[in-house]
Write a protein that holds these residues in place. Structure first.
Motif, PDB file in Angstrom:
ATOM      1  N   ASP A 204      74.064-116.684  -7.424  1.00 51.86           N
ATOM      2  CA  ASP A 204      75.412-116.180  -7.121  1.00 51.86           C
ATOM      3  C   ASP A 204      75.400-115.306  -5.859  1.00 51.86           C
ATOM      4  OD1 ASP A 204      73.800-114.385  -8.418  1.00 51.86           O
ATOM      5  OD2 ASP A 204      75.444-113.375  -9.448  1.00 51.86           O
ATOM      6  N   ILE A 205      75.208-115.953  -4.702  1.00 54.03           N
ATOM      7  CA  ILE A 205      75.250-115.236  -3.426  1.00 54.03           C
ATOM      8  C   ILE A 205      76.264-115.915  -2.514  1.00 54.03           C
ATOM      9  CG2 ILE A 205      72.906-114.333  -3.517  1.00 54.03           C
ATOM     10  CD1 ILE A 205      71.968-116.649  -1.848  1.00 54.03           C
ATOM     11  N   THR A 206      76.779-115.171  -1.557  1.00 55.47           N
ATOM     12  CA  THR A 206      77.794-115.697  -0.647  1.00 55.47           C
ATOM     13  C   THR A 206      77.155-116.658   0.349  1.00 55.47           C
ATOM     14  OG1 THR A 206      77.493-113.908   0.962  1.00 55.47           O
ATOM     15  CG2 THR A 206      79.050-113.528  -0.851  1.00 55.47           C
ATOM     16  N   PRO A 207      77.968-117.541   0.982  1.00 54.67           N
ATOM     17  CA  PRO A 207      77.405-118.444   1.997  1.00 54.67           C
ATOM     18  C   PRO A 207      76.685-117.706   3.122  1.00 54.67           C
ATOM     19  CG  PRO A 207      79.601-119.166   1.366  1.00 54.67           C
ATOM     20  CD  PRO A 207      79.377-117.849   0.692  1.00 54.67           C
ATOM     21  N   GLY A 208      77.221-116.536   3.544  1.00 57.42           N
ATOM     22  CA  GLY A 208      76.564-115.775   4.598  1.00 57.42           C
ATOM     23  C   GLY A 208      75.206-115.263   4.167  1.00 57.42           C
ATOM     24  N   GLN A 209      75.106-114.759   2.933  1.00 53.15           N
ATOM     25  CA  GLN A 209      73.825-114.296   2.415  1.00 53.15           C
ATOM     26  C   GLN A 209      72.844-115.454   2.263  1.00 53.15           C
ATOM     27  OE1 GLN A 209      75.345-112.477  -1.188  1.00 53.15           O
ATOM     28  NE2 GLN A 209      75.196-110.410  -0.320  1.00 53.15           N
ATOM     29  N   LYS A 210      73.351-116.605   1.827  1.00 53.41           N
ATOM     30  CA  LYS A 210      72.481-117.777   1.671  1.00 53.41           C
ATOM     31  C   LYS A 210      71.929-118.221   3.020  1.00 53.41           C
ATOM     32  CE  LYS A 210      73.479-120.824  -1.390  1.00 53.41           C
ATOM     33  NZ  LYS A 210      74.102-121.924  -2.172  1.00 53.41           N
ATOM     34  N   PHE A 211      72.787-118.216   4.052  1.00 59.83           N
ATOM     35  CA  PHE A 211      72.339-118.588   5.392  1.00 59.83           C
ATOM     36  C   PHE A 211      71.219-117.663   5.861  1.00 59.83           C
ATOM     37  CE2 PHE A 211      72.505-117.916   9.973  1.00 59.83           C
ATOM     38  CZ  PHE A 211      72.401-119.219  10.453  1.00 59.83           C
ATOM     39  N   THR A 212      71.412-116.345   5.660  1.00 59.84           N
ATOM     40  CA  THR A 212      70.415-115.370   6.103  1.00 59.84           C
ATOM     41  C   THR A 212      69.098-115.551   5.367  1.00 59.84           C
ATOM     42  OG1 THR A 212      72.181-113.775   6.581  1.00 59.84           O
ATOM     43  CG2 THR A 212      69.946-112.912   6.381  1.00 59.84           C
ATOM     44  N   LEU A 213      69.165-115.740   4.049  1.00 57.69           N
ATOM     45  CA  LEU A 213      67.942-115.875   3.260  1.00 57.69           C
ATOM     46  C   LEU A 213      67.197-117.167   3.595  1.00 57.69           C
ATOM     47  CD1 LEU A 213      69.226-114.556  -0.183  1.00 57.69           C
ATOM     48  CD2 LEU A 213      67.653-113.411   1.383  1.00 57.69           C
ATOM     49  N   ILE A 214      67.929-118.263   3.764  1.00 58.69           N
ATOM     50  CA  ILE A 214      67.279-119.527   4.125  1.00 58.69           C
ATOM     51  C   ILE A 214      66.662-119.427   5.513  1.00 58.69           C
ATOM     52  CG2 ILE A 214      67.718-121.957   4.669  1.00 58.69           C
ATOM     53  CD1 ILE A 214      69.717-121.982   2.384  1.00 58.69           C
ATOM     54  N   LEU A 290      68.384-131.757  -0.716  1.00 56.32           N
ATOM     55  CA  LEU A 290      68.083-131.624  -2.139  1.00 56.32           C
ATOM     56  C   LEU A 290      69.005-130.629  -2.841  1.00 56.32           C
ATOM     57  CD1 LEU A 290      64.181-131.531  -1.889  1.00 56.32           C
ATOM     58  CD2 LEU A 290      65.620-133.477  -2.533  1.00 56.32           C
ATOM     59  N   ASN A 291      70.092-130.236  -2.146  1.00 50.29           N
ATOM     60  CA  ASN A 291      71.064-129.272  -2.681  1.00 50.29           C
ATOM     61  C   ASN A 291      70.430-127.923  -2.986  1.00 50.29           C
ATOM     62  OD1 ASN A 291      73.371-130.994  -2.657  1.00 50.29           O
ATOM     63  ND2 ASN A 291      72.595-132.019  -4.491  1.00 50.29           N
ATOM     64  N   LEU A 292      69.380-127.564  -2.248  1.00 51.19           N
ATOM     65  CA  LEU A 292      68.739-126.264  -2.401  1.00 51.19           C
ATOM     66  C   LEU A 292      68.969-125.373  -1.184  1.00 51.19           C
ATOM     67  CD1 LEU A 292      65.308-127.412  -3.897  1.00 51.19           C
ATOM     68  CD2 LEU A 292      67.202-126.323  -5.109  1.00 51.19           C
ATOM     69  N   GLY A 293      69.680-125.903  -0.195  1.00 47.18           N
ATOM     70  CA  GLY A 293      69.929-125.138   1.019  1.00 47.18           C
ATOM     71  C   GLY A 293      71.396-124.783   1.136  1.00 47.18           C
ATOM     72  N   ILE A 294      72.001-125.201   2.238  1.00 45.75           N
ATOM     73  CA  ILE A 294      73.424-124.957   2.465  1.00 45.75           C
ATOM     74  C   ILE A 294      74.240-125.855   1.541  1.00 45.75           C
ATOM     75  CG2 ILE A 294      75.245-124.946   4.189  1.00 45.75           C
ATOM     76  CD1 ILE A 294      72.987-122.917   4.673  1.00 45.75           C
ATOM     77  N   THR A 295      75.217-125.281   0.864  1.00 49.77           N
ATOM     78  CA  THR A 295      76.049-126.038  -0.073  1.00 49.77           C
ATOM     79  C   THR A 295      77.520-125.821   0.257  1.00 49.77           C
ATOM     80  OG1 THR A 295      75.953-124.184  -1.641  1.00 49.77           O
ATOM     81  CG2 THR A 295      74.348-125.948  -1.935  1.00 49.77           C
ATOM     82  N   GLU A 296      78.379-126.615  -0.390  1.00 51.18           N
ATOM     83  CA  GLU A 296      79.823-126.481  -0.205  1.00 51.18           C
ATOM     84  C   GLU A 296      80.263-125.046  -0.492  1.00 51.18           C
ATOM     85  OE1 GLU A 296      81.675-128.779   0.938  1.00 51.18           O
ATOM     86  OE2 GLU A 296      80.813-130.726   0.444  1.00 51.18           O
ATOM     87  N   PRO A 297      81.273-124.529   0.222  1.00 53.38           N
ATOM     88  CA  PRO A 297      82.111-125.222   1.207  1.00 53.38           C
ATOM     89  C   PRO A 297      81.548-125.211   2.629  1.00 53.38           C
ATOM     90  CG  PRO A 297      82.950-123.015   0.842  1.00 53.38           C
ATOM     91  CD  PRO A 297      81.770-123.182  -0.078  1.00 53.38           C
ATOM     92  N   SER A 298      80.361-124.607   2.823  1.00 52.45           N
ATOM     93  CA  SER A 298      79.743-124.640   4.147  1.00 52.45           C
ATOM     94  C   SER A 298      79.283-126.068   4.449  1.00 52.45           C
ATOM     95  CB  SER A 298      78.555-123.675   4.199  1.00 52.45           C
ATOM     96  OG  SER A 298      78.980-122.350   3.922  1.00 52.45           O
ATOM     97  N   VAL A 299      78.998-126.333   5.715  1.00 51.83           N
ATOM     98  CA  VAL A 299      78.619-127.687   6.129  1.00 51.83           C
ATOM     99  C   VAL A 299      77.381-127.606   7.016  1.00 51.83           C
ATOM    100  CG1 VAL A 299      79.372-129.812   7.255  1.00 51.83           C
ATOM    101  CG2 VAL A 299      81.052-128.343   6.135  1.00 51.83           C
ATOM    102  N   SER A 300      76.402-128.436   6.721  1.00 60.39           N
ATOM    103  CA  SER A 300      75.245-128.609   7.597  1.00 60.39           C
ATOM    104  C   SER A 300      74.880-130.086   7.600  1.00 60.39           C
ATOM    105  CB  SER A 300      74.063-127.759   7.133  1.00 60.39           C
ATOM    106  OG  SER A 300      73.438-128.341   6.001  1.00 60.39           O
ATOM    107  N   TRP A 301      74.088-130.490   8.584  1.00 61.74           N
ATOM    108  CA  TRP A 301      73.713-131.903   8.670  1.00 61.74           C
ATOM    109  C   TRP A 301      72.888-132.340   7.458  1.00 61.74           C
ATOM    110  CZ3 TRP A 301      71.896-131.518  14.466  1.00 61.74           C
ATOM    111  CH2 TRP A 301      73.038-131.438  15.278  1.00 61.74           C
ATOM    112  N   GLY A 302      72.003-131.474   6.988  1.00 57.87           N
ATOM    113  CA  GLY A 302      71.212-131.827   5.809  1.00 57.87           C
ATOM    114  C   GLY A 302      72.074-132.017   4.579  1.00 57.87           C
TER     115      GLY A 302
END
Length: 350
Positions: A204-214, A290-302
């Motif tokens: 349960d983290i925000t897209p911005g936090q997920k981007f930073t952690l990844i 593998l749905n372990l990185g960037i997820t909806e509603p954000s968009v990435s090529w992977g």
């Protein structure tokens, strides 16, 4: 002598120059993503699920009428099959009004590079399962996929300069411990290491936090390699005359490292960045696939590639593979640019 200048040597590398300009265009594309993309990445056209790419025509009934597309009507809702209605045309135009966005993230705007005059959707690369324009999603996905590579590598490089540089400068037990730690990280299977680190992150983290952690996860293996390489270069340069002179003048070790040693290997650092970014881009693509990185509603090529996991979808709707071709092109351009720069900075290369 003129061919010994790195810039002039690089200009002679036609493939490297082409890769350089392609990458420049890619990075410019996500700066102007709202203008270049006909629609917002999550704009849905529910009746256009898996619509095939539109073919652009200029002749209708033997007459030239300018660029247009024919209407596609769904013939089979179950298999998502479409038929072309040649009696209905939608003329294309430049600088049309459409979805609202913020240019540079600041300026409100609603003009897009192209679109239809009557507002009908146009999909030059086809649509996905939810009827979203794949071209728009690829353009918008570039922001994460291209940014995460450079930011991760620059973060890793900064850590490598500080840790590896100081370890090589002072030596001793600290140097031994740091290098053994780096070697352990380097020997780990990189992708499985990514999966392990991603699995321990909170859900349960925000897209911005997920981007930073990844981004930090992807930077760790690169940091270890950078630290080890920089440490070796510092060892070879720390006893040179200009470094010894700086020591005798009372200059602090960190200042000597950043102002006297690191500038001597800047060419090597540039090459390291160029050749390391593709690995990070592929790492992010793999995690998102593998749905372990960037997820909806954000968009990435992977994340866009995850639509191709189902072989039945891939066979029936092959245009969902467009993000994979974009990733391949990007990785090829980075490697080509890197090796061209390597040859340009090599004093022995002609």
């Amino acid at each position: 002598m003129i061919h010994s200048i790195p810039y002039l040597k690089f200009k002679r590398k036609k493939l490297g120059m082409a890769a350089f300009w392609i990458l420049i265009l890619m990075y410019l594309s996500f700066i102007f993503e709202g203008f270049l993309a006909p629609y917002q990445p999550n704009t849905k056209f529910k009746s256009k699920s898996y619509q095939p790419p539109h073919a652009i025509h200029i002749m209708h009934d033997g007459k030239f009428i300018g660029p247009f597309v024919y209407e596609y009507q769904m013939a089979n809702p179950f298999y998502k099959k479409y038929r072309t209605e040649t009696s209905q045309i939608h003329k294309l135009s430049f600088f049309v009004k459409g979805d609202k966005y913020r240019l540079f993230g600041l300026i409100p705007a609603d003009r897009h590079l192209f679109g239809t005059k009557d507002g009908s959707p146009v999909f030059i690369l086809g649509a996905d399962r939810l009827g979203r324009d794949l071209f728009s999603r690829i353009i918008c996905g570039a922001k994460i996929s291209l940014t995460i590579g450079f930011v991760s590598i620059l973060t890793a490089l900064l850590g490598g300069i500080l840790v590896g540089g100081l370890a090589g400068y002072f030596g001793g037990t600290a140097d031994w411990l740091i290098m053994r730690s780096c070697e352990v990280i380097i020997l780990l299977p990189t992708f499985y290491f990514f999966l392990f680190l991603r699995s321990i992150l909170p859900v349960d983290i925000t897209p911005g936090q997920k981007f930073t952690l990844i981004m930090l996860i992807l930077a760790i293996p690169s940091w270890a390699g950078s630290a080890r390489g920089i440490r070796n270069w510092v060892l070879s340069l720390k006893n040179t005359d200009y470094v010894t002179s700086a020591k005798l003048s009372g200059v602090k070790p960190l200042t000597i490292l950043l102002r006297h040693i690191i500038p001597q290997i800047r060419n090597i650092l540039i090459l390291d960045i160029t050749l390391s970014v593709p690995g990070v881009i592929l790492g992010e693509a793999g995690l998102s696939f593998l749905n372990l990185g960037i997820t909806e509603p954000s968009v990435s090529w992977g994340m866009l590639m995850s639509a191709a996991m189902d072989i039945n979808v891939l066979i029936q709707y092959p245009w969902v593979l467009w993000p994979a071709f974009v990733i391949i092109l990007t990785v090829f351009c980075f490697f080509t640019l890197g090796y061209s720069l390597k040859d340009a900075f090599d004093p022995k290369a002609m």
